[in-house]
Scaffold this active site. Structure first.
Site, PDB file in Angstrom:
ATOM      1  N   ARG A  21       0.795  -1.225   0.000  1.00 55.14           N
ATOM      2  CA  ARG A  21       0.000   0.000   0.000  1.00 55.14           C
ATOM      3  C   ARG A  21       0.829   1.277   0.000  1.00 55.14           C
ATOM      4  NH1 ARG A  21      -5.378  -0.039   3.450  1.00 55.14           N
ATOM      5  NH2 ARG A  21      -3.952  -0.798   5.009  1.00 55.14           N
ATOM      6  N   LYS A  50     -15.083   4.805  -2.285  1.00 60.22           N
ATOM      7  CA  LYS A  50     -14.487   5.821  -1.419  1.00 60.22           C
ATOM      8  C   LYS A  50     -12.974   5.693  -1.389  1.00 60.22           C
ATOM      9  CE  LYS A  50     -15.042   3.142   2.877  1.00 60.22           C
ATOM     10  NZ  LYS A  50     -13.596   3.033   3.170  1.00 60.22           N
ATOM     11  N   LYS A  79     -15.125  -0.820   6.197  1.00 63.96           N
ATOM     12  CA  LYS A  79     -14.058  -0.857   5.203  1.00 63.96           C
ATOM     13  C   LYS A  79     -12.979   0.163   5.576  1.00 63.96           C
ATOM     14  CE  LYS A  79     -15.908  -3.971   2.584  1.00 63.96           C
ATOM     15  NZ  LYS A  79     -16.774  -4.443   3.672  1.00 63.96           N
ATOM     16  N   ASP A  80     -11.775  -0.125   5.150  1.00 66.33           N
ATOM     17  CA  ASP A  80     -10.603   0.642   5.541  1.00 66.33           C
ATOM     18  C   ASP A  80     -10.592   2.045   4.943  1.00 66.33           C
ATOM     19  OD1 ASP A  80      -7.949   1.039   6.590  1.00 66.33           O
ATOM     20  OD2 ASP A  80      -7.218   0.687   4.567  1.00 66.33           O
ATOM     21  N   ARG A  81      -9.944   2.968   5.657  1.00 68.91           N
ATOM     22  CA  ARG A  81      -9.785   4.340   5.179  1.00 68.91           C
ATOM     23  C   ARG A  81      -8.691   4.443   4.117  1.00 68.91           C
ATOM     24  NH1 ARG A  81     -10.644   9.276   7.627  1.00 68.91           N
ATOM     25  NH2 ARG A  81     -11.135   8.253   9.610  1.00 68.91           N
TER      26      ARG A  81
END
Length: 362
Positions: A21, A50, A79-81
């Site tokens: 990431r 998003k 869900k992850d930011r």
């Protein structure tokens, strides 16, 4: 001991590594539900992409736009930011209201689909998530990467709860709560601490099974779970060869404990192993209680005992090398399975900086 019990992985042939990431595009998640929007009803149904927002951020924006309370916005999971994620939300359609969903559009949020539905989306009504991950600056021989990927598809990986389940100091607070110390916390926070404690106990047992190289095997007295269901039963000696053959075909799984009251408990060798793993020592540094005491206290709180499969595997796994040190993975994981654990299973080790990789499991 660290914030959470160490996660042990098989590492035949050596360890692998990579950077995860570097950008949100390197980690993409698409939520998959067991149904689609009904097309009519008292709720708006929105599929949202998003970036740089968590699920609660999006729910708050949708609520403001529709003029409703944020608690009335429905979604299946968090869900992850720090990723690009796609998931569904429901918002009550109030009489005379015509929300301007287009006003929400910016670099962090895009409404991909708008429909109607007959009820609020509830937490947990989730089939799973599809992931696309880009692993950069990989280390290790390509032949080992290929062998480990094949092993993931055939043998799976230890189905640990990821480090993100334990949050910041959740286990320390859980230890205080379980020891009977007075704490002023709300019901939601208390539930998070119980969940963290149960997850830590499960991870302790699974780590011991991995150490003993029997985490894929059906032991005498094992509580076995049928694949794709919550149905469990107790293995008996005469059935072990057949059960092991079915486990090899991924028709059923050995399980570990989510302690609480009641429920089906293991016996014989499986019980002895679980009891030994839980009584080996304190869960976290400085705590006086071992896992067996935690399990007893959790039962006293009225939590129902449950079981969780010791293993999981990625479905529809594909991979390709973007360049000599960049590997792109695409796979599906059922609800409740941590992508963190899948990647660590591939590496053969814990990721040292896993806490910043909240890899979306709900």
């Amino acid at each position: 001991m660290s914030e959470s019990p160490p996660r042990i992985y098989p590492a035949e042939g050596g360890l692998l590594g990579a950077e995860l990431r570097q950008t949100p595009e390197d980690f993409q998640v698409t939520e998959l539900l067991p149904f689609t929007a009904s097309g009519s009803g008292a709720h708006h149904w929105l599929v949202v992409e998003k970036r740089g927002l968590n699920t609660q951020d999006v729910a708050s924006r949708l609520a403001r736009c529709a003029g409703v309370a944020v608690r009335d916005v429905g979604f299946a999971g968090l869900k992850d930011r720090h990723a690009i994620t796609r998931q569904s939300f429901t918002v009550p359609a109030t009489p005379g209201s015509d929300p301007d969903w287009a006003s929400l559009e910016d670099d962090s949020l895009h409404v991909q689909q708008i429909s109607r539905h007959d009820r609020k989306l509830r937490r947990g009504v989730l089939r799973g998530n599809h992931f696309q991950l880009v692993l950069r600056a990989t280390t290790g021989a390509c032949s080992l990467w290929d062998a480990r990927l094949q092993s993931l598809m055939k043998e799976g990986f230890p189905n640990y709860f990821g480090a993100q389940r334990f949050g910041h100091r959740n286990l320390q607070e859980a230890a205080r709560l379980l020891s009977g110390q007075p704490m002023r916390i709300d019901r939601h926070r208390r539930g998070l601490l119980w969940s963290a404690a149960r997850s830590a106990l499960f991870n302790l047992v699974l780590a011991e099974r991995v150490r003993q190289a029997n985490w894929t095997q059906i032991l005498p007295g094992e509580v076995v779970q049928l694949a794709g269901s919550h149905s469990i039963f107790l293995a008996v000696d005469g059935d072990l060869p057949d059960l092991q053959a079915r486990a090899a075909d991924w028709d059923l799984h050995p399980t570990g404990p989510l302690p609480g009251r009641g429920g089906l408990a293991p016996s014989a060798a499986a019980l002895a192993l679980e009891s030994s793993a839980l009584s080996a020592g304190p869960i976290i540094a400085g705590a006086a209680d071992d896992g067996l005491h935690w399990a007893q206290r959790l039962a006293e709180q009225g939590l129902d005992a449950a079981r969780r499969p010791l293993r999981a595997r990625p479905e529809t796994l594909t991979s390709y090398w973007q360049d000599a040190q960049t590997l792109v993975l695409s796979f599906f994981l059922p609800a409740g399975v941590f992508a963190t654990s899948c990647v660590e299973g591939l590496f053969g080790q814990e990721m040292a900086d896993v806490r910043r990789f909240d890899l979306g499991v709900d």
